[in-house]
Design a protein around this motif. Structure first.
Motif, PDB file in Angstrom:
ATOM      1  N   ALA A  27       2.539  13.781  -0.146  1.00 40.00           N
ATOM      2  CA  ALA A  27       3.210  13.932  -1.441  1.00 40.00           C
ATOM      3  C   ALA A  27       4.724  14.012  -1.264  1.00 40.00           C
ATOM      4  CB  ALA A  27       2.690  15.177  -2.150  1.00 40.00           C
ATOM      5  N   GLU A  28       5.176  14.773  -0.263  1.00 40.70           N
ATOM      6  CA  GLU A  28       6.617  14.920  -0.039  1.00 40.70           C
ATOM      7  C   GLU A  28       7.261  13.594   0.343  1.00 40.70           C
ATOM      8  OE1 GLU A  28       9.725  17.275   2.959  1.00 40.70           O
ATOM      9  OE2 GLU A  28       7.608  17.857   2.887  1.00 40.70           O
ATOM     10  N   LEU A  29       6.650  12.882   1.292  1.00 42.01           N
ATOM     11  CA  LEU A  29       7.248  11.625   1.747  1.00 42.01           C
ATOM     12  C   LEU A  29       7.096  10.514   0.716  1.00 42.01           C
ATOM     13  CD1 LEU A  29       6.177  11.721   5.495  1.00 42.01           C
ATOM     14  CD2 LEU A  29       8.440  12.170   4.541  1.00 42.01           C
ATOM     15  N   SER A  30       6.013  10.533  -0.052  1.00 39.37           N
ATOM     16  CA  SER A  30       5.848   9.531  -1.104  1.00 39.37           C
ATOM     17  C   SER A  30       6.918   9.685  -2.168  1.00 39.37           C
ATOM     18  CB  SER A  30       4.458   9.648  -1.733  1.00 39.37           C
ATOM     19  OG  SER A  30       3.452   9.285  -0.797  1.00 39.37           O
ATOM     20  N   ARG A  64       0.827  -1.214   0.000  1.00 44.04           N
ATOM     21  CA  ARG A  64       0.000   0.000   0.000  1.00 44.04           C
ATOM     22  C   ARG A  64       0.859   1.260   0.000  1.00 44.04           C
ATOM     23  NH1 ARG A  64      -4.531  -0.231   4.409  1.00 44.04           N
ATOM     24  NH2 ARG A  64      -2.681  -0.366   5.715  1.00 44.04           N
ATOM     25  N   LEU A  65       2.114   1.111   0.395  1.00 48.09           N
ATOM     26  CA  LEU A  65       3.045   2.224   0.538  1.00 48.09           C
ATOM     27  C   LEU A  65       2.538   3.177   1.622  1.00 48.09           C
ATOM     28  CD1 LEU A  65       3.970   2.720  -3.229  1.00 48.09           C
ATOM     29  CD2 LEU A  65       5.146   1.357  -1.489  1.00 48.09           C
ATOM     30  N   LEU A  66       2.433   4.467   1.332  1.00 48.38           N
ATOM     31  CA  LEU A  66       2.131   5.462   2.363  1.00 48.38           C
ATOM     32  C   LEU A  66       0.666   5.883   2.263  1.00 48.38           C
ATOM     33  CD1 LEU A  66       3.925   6.912   4.514  1.00 48.38           C
ATOM     34  CD2 LEU A  66       4.134   8.793   2.901  1.00 48.38           C
ATOM     35  N   ALA A  67      -0.169   5.368   3.169  1.00 46.42           N
ATOM     36  CA  ALA A  67      -1.602   5.669   3.150  1.00 46.42           C
ATOM     37  C   ALA A  67      -1.930   6.622   4.293  1.00 46.42           C
ATOM     38  CB  ALA A  67      -2.420   4.393   3.283  1.00 46.42           C
TER      39      ALA A  67
END
Length: 299
Positions: A289-292, A265-268
């Motif tokens: 958005a920045e961390l993704s 899922r990555l970063l939810a």
């Protein structure tokens, strides 16, 4: 479509099998007792992400269970065979899920059963990255020091015994939520059923700007997150301060943003916890958005 490859000493690169035909013995202890370990990782355009980290964690889980499993080289060969077969059947490429499973094998055989599957990513995983999650807090039923006191509970190992985790998710869905964050009996934040927990602050108590990421400490018996670890390494390089628990539910509610993070899922982003909004939508979106972007740049 699912590709299935068994790890087999007779076939050094793995043995392709038809995933639509039953191939596991009914006496296999992975089926009868949940006695086994697994890992799930993301592959993008045929390239597995963070494969070594997942293989390392699989080996740690197996040692914790006193389970003999194939070595890293055998897994890598089978993964390559499975991804090649998947690419041939799905030439569009993109993202797919690679799952590694090893059980104790049939009762009395003293021989593990090990295999790799490759399948498409669930559409819900991408949707949750975009829309975010409504989360409820649920008790795990343990104190946070249980891992040190009772190693036989296999806390911190990724085993096939996921019935409780799936029951927690069903309960969340029954009350209108998307996911769960577990807490300990002594009121510390642990992890999600299939994810690590991450929170961010962008200002300190006096209002001075900061960039700080925090995740619960592993001493609480949670599973070490491969994706969380990769993001922390990238965030450190980008100037973020990093911290490890203890984390309380109040800390989550006070954060500027909270995420559930996992390999698939990555970063939810977590929009709300027990009905209370976390931060505000604009801040959540900007930080996500920045961390993704940092996470996407990791291997």
């Amino acid at each position: 479509m699912t590709v299935l490859v068994f790890l087999d000493p007779v076939h050094p690169a793995g043995r392709l099998a038809d995933a639509s035909i039953p191939t596991i013995l009914a006496t296999d202890q992975g089926l009868t007792r949940g006695d086994g370990v697994f890992e799930s990782l993301l592959a993008v355009n045929g390239v597995p992400r963070k494969m070594q980290a997942h293989l390392d964690r699989l080996a740690v889980s197996a040692r914790t269970m006193d389970l003999s499993i194939p070595g890293a080289g055998e897994w890598q060969a089978a993964i390559a065979t499975a991804l090649t077969a998947y690419a041939a059947a799905s030439p569009d490429g993109g993202q797919c899920v690679v799952k590694l499973i090893s059980t104790r094998g049939p009762e009395g055989a003293d021989s593990p059963t090990s295999w790799v599957t490759v399948a498409p990513v669930s559409p819900s995983a991408a949707a949750q990255r975009e829309k975010g999650l409504a989360v409820v807090l649920l008790e795990r039923g343990y104190d946070s020091d249980i891992a040190a006191r009772a190693p036989w509970l296999l806390m911190g190992a990724k085993t096939l015994s996921y019935a409780v985790n799936m029951a927690a998710l069903r309960h969340a869905h029954s009350v209108g939520a998307d996911d769960v964050i577990f807490t300990s009996n002594d009121e510390l934040v642990l992890e999600g059923p299939t994810s690590s927990v991450l929170l961010a602050h962008i200002s300190d108590d006096s209002g001075i700007p900061v960039k700080r990421l925090i995740t619960p400490h592993l001493d609480t018996g949670i599973l070490p997150g491969t994706t969380q670890g990769a993001l922390f390494a990238a965030a450190r390089e980008a100037g973020w301060e990093l911290g490890y628990g203890p984390v309380t539910p109040a800390d989550l509610l006070d954060a500027d943003a909270v995420w559930l993070i996992s390999s698939l899922r990555l970063l939810a982003p977590v929009n709300s916890i027990d009905g209370q909004e976390i931060g505000n939508a604009a801040t959540r979106a900007a930080l996500t958005a920045e961390l993704s972007a940092l996470l996407a740049a990791t291997e």
